[in-house]
Design an enzyme around this catalytic site. Structure first.
Site, PDB file in Angstrom:
ATOM      1  NE  ARG A  55       3.486  12.680  21.792  1.00 36.84           N
ATOM      2  CZ  ARG A  55       3.987  12.756  23.104  1.00 36.84           C
ATOM      3  NH1 ARG A  55       3.994  11.752  23.904  1.00 36.84           N
ATOM      4  NH2 ARG A  55       4.753  13.699  23.330  1.00 36.84           N
ATOM      5  CE1 TYR A 106       0.751  -7.966   6.600  1.00 39.09           C
ATOM      6  CE2 TYR A 106       1.399  -7.290   8.746  1.00 39.09           C
ATOM      7  CZ  TYR A 106       1.256  -6.911   7.388  1.00 39.09           C
ATOM      8  OH  TYR A 106       1.514  -5.604   6.949  1.00 39.09           O
ATOM      9  CG  ASP A 177      -3.369 -10.508  13.885  1.00 41.65           C
ATOM     10  OD1 ASP A 177      -4.703 -10.051  13.488  1.00 41.65           O
ATOM     11  OD2 ASP A 177      -2.436  -9.877  13.178  1.00 41.65           O
ATOM     12  CE  LYS A 202      -4.984  -5.390   6.718  1.00 46.93           C
ATOM     13  NZ  LYS A 202      -4.171  -5.058   5.534  1.00 46.93           N
TER      14      LYS A 202
HETATM   15  C1  LIG Z   1      -3.723 -10.360  10.119  1.00 40.21           C
HETATM   16  C2  LIG Z   1      -2.827  -8.981  10.206  1.00 40.21           C
HETATM   17  N1  LIG Z   1      -2.559  -8.675  11.193  1.00 40.21           N
HETATM   18  C3  LIG Z   1      -1.810  -7.426  11.098  1.00 40.21           C
HETATM   19  C4  LIG Z   1      -1.743  -6.603   9.870  1.00 40.21           C
HETATM   20  C5  LIG Z   1      -1.081  -5.096   9.921  1.00 40.21           C
HETATM   21  O1  LIG Z   1      -2.110  -4.235   9.908  1.00 40.21           O
HETATM   22  P1  LIG Z   1      -1.709  -2.677   9.386  1.00 40.21           P
HETATM   23  O2  LIG Z   1      -1.492  -2.941   7.991  1.00 40.21           O
HETATM   24  O3  LIG Z   1      -3.093  -2.291   9.782  1.00 40.21           O
HETATM   25  O4  LIG Z   1      -0.564  -2.236  10.008  1.00 40.21           O
HETATM   26  C6  LIG Z   1      -2.205  -6.931   8.637  1.00 40.21           C
HETATM   27  C7  LIG Z   1      -2.133  -6.405   7.434  1.00 40.21           C
HETATM   28  O5  LIG Z   1      -2.084  -7.028   6.248  1.00 40.21           O
HETATM   29  C8  LIG Z   1      -2.747  -8.476   8.724  1.00 40.21           C
HETATM   30  O6  LIG Z   1      -3.285  -9.214   7.833  1.00 40.21           O
END
Ligand SMILES: Cc1ncc(COP(=O)(O)O)c(C=O)c1O
Length: 382
Positions: A55, A106, A177, A202
């Site tokens: 971990r 998001y 992000d 993604k």
């Molecule tokens: C811009 C963005 N940030 C964060 C996330 C969250 O990521 P995860 O689905 O890997 O937890 C997403 C998910 O769609 C996203 O589109």
């Protein structure tokens, strides 16, 4: 791949990012050495040693972390998901923190922000990230600026070269992000941001087969705090998923090149389609965010959002009618996906109910267009 660490670092620094994704995080070269890192499947390690327990660290995580570090320019920690990485960051904010955040973003992040507000953990100032004056006006007294740019799914572009230094002058922490753009399109740490977050699920992984996240920062104290959070909140990634993500990263350059080319062509055609009202894609010269995106981004990404002329029901019908484009959430995979965002109750009320988000993949553009055109025409019910 390289015989010694500084030679490796020198070579990597000399490489264009397109080559760096291929060359980075290879095992040392030697007779019969593998060209890929192995998958470290151990929950415990013999004492004495730096890792100790599964971990706390893992060689496959380290390989992916060093690859992302090389692309984003900051020490990197991988997490079990993008949302786990975002939660880890939010969890270290002081109680009562003031977060200036995009009003669109998001939907999972929006849920976290609302929860922080509801529990009294934070005050959130929602802004239109594309409105620079509005963002700058909200910064004074903020603890952290949370930026998503381009935003999911509204595809608004923040003027990061102006906003980030302004926030830093006011001592406001800046987190970005960078999931939609990827480090090949923009590198927020190089623009002065403190933290970059990714959903590695993604573009970085690129094949819709893993859920993973990451945080990168140049600030070693912050890195250490976040490492402690990962250790004790336990949101650690699986070794196999991290290995898959590194495997996927190798082709990020060619995938992005092809997907962005397809996206520009599809967006252009959508603007002329009888079922489409408004197309959002920063790569379109007519898009309100185009000039800004062009001024500092090295591409426009491969996500298009558009409003269906026939309303929400027709938008759902279009998504369900396609045969090549999959009717599914998520983005950034080699395969094209689309969905009406408001099929999720967590989607922001500022997003139109008839908005379809299309993640453009690497298929042949004519095959894609035939499928999209046919599905949209079918949804008009004619
Ligand atoms: C811009 C963005 N940030 C964060 C996330 C969250 O990521 P995860 O689905 O890997 O937890 C997403 C998910 O769609 C996203 O589109």
């Amino acid at each position: 791949m390289f015989s010694n660490e500084s030679a490796e670092e020198n070579l990597l620094q000399s490489l264009n990012l397109q080559s760096r994704v291929v060359a980075v995080a290879r095992p040392p070269r030697g007779e019969d050495a593998g060209v890929n890192p192995g998958i470290e499947l151990n929950s415990t390690f013999l004492a004495p040693g730096a890792t100790g327990y599964g971990r706390f660290g893992n060689k496959t995580w380290s390989a992916l972390e060093s690859a992302i570090e090389s692309l984003e320019g900051g020490g990197t920690l991988v997490f079990s998901s993008g949302i786990a990485a975002i939660s880890a960051l939010f969890s270290i904010l002081p109680r009562g923190a003031v977060i200036t955040a995009s009003r669109n973003g998001y939907s999972g992040t929006m849920v976290l922000l609302k929860q922080a507000e509801a529990s009294g953990a934070a005050e959130v100032r929602y802004v239109d990230v594309a409105d620079t004056d509005q963002v700058l006006a909200a910064l004074s007294g903020s603890t952290m600026l949370w930026l998503e740019s381009p935003t999911n799914p509204a595809l608004e572009v923040a003027d990061m070269p102006t906003i980030i230094p302004a926030a830093k002058l006011l001592n406001v922490g800046v987190a970005v992000d960078n999931t939609f753009a990827t480090p090949l399109v923009q590198q927020p740490l190089e623009m002065g941001a403190d933290v970059v977050v990714h959903s590695l699920s993604k573009y970085i992984s690129g094949h819709s087969d893993v859920i993973l996240g990451s945080i990168s920062t140049k600030d070693s104290a912050l890195y250490q705090r976040l490492q402690e959070v990962r250790k004790f909140n336990g949101a650690i990634p699986g070794p196999f998923e991290t290995w898959l993500a590194l495997r996927g990263l190798r082709t990020l350059g060619v995938r992005m090149e092809r997907a962005q080319k397809n996206a520009l062509e599809i967006a252009t055609r959508l603007t002329l389609h009888p079922a489409v009202d408004r197309v959002r894609y920063p790569g379109l010269p007519t898009d309100p965010h185009h000039e800004r995106a062009k001024s500092f981004m090295k591409g426009y990404g491969a996500i298009i959002s558009f409003d269906h002329k026939g309303g929400a029901e027709a938008a759902d019908k279009a998504c369900a009618s396609s045969q090549l484009v999959a009717y599914a959430t998520s983005l950034g995979g080699v395969e094209s996906l689309w969905e009406r965002r408001h099929r999720w109750s967590s989607e922001s009320p500022s997003i139109p109910t008839n908005l379809i988000r299309l993640s453009v993949g690497i298929e042949d553009v004519e095959d894609l267009w035939r499928d999209i055109d046919a599905a949209l025409l079918a949804s008009l019910g004619g």
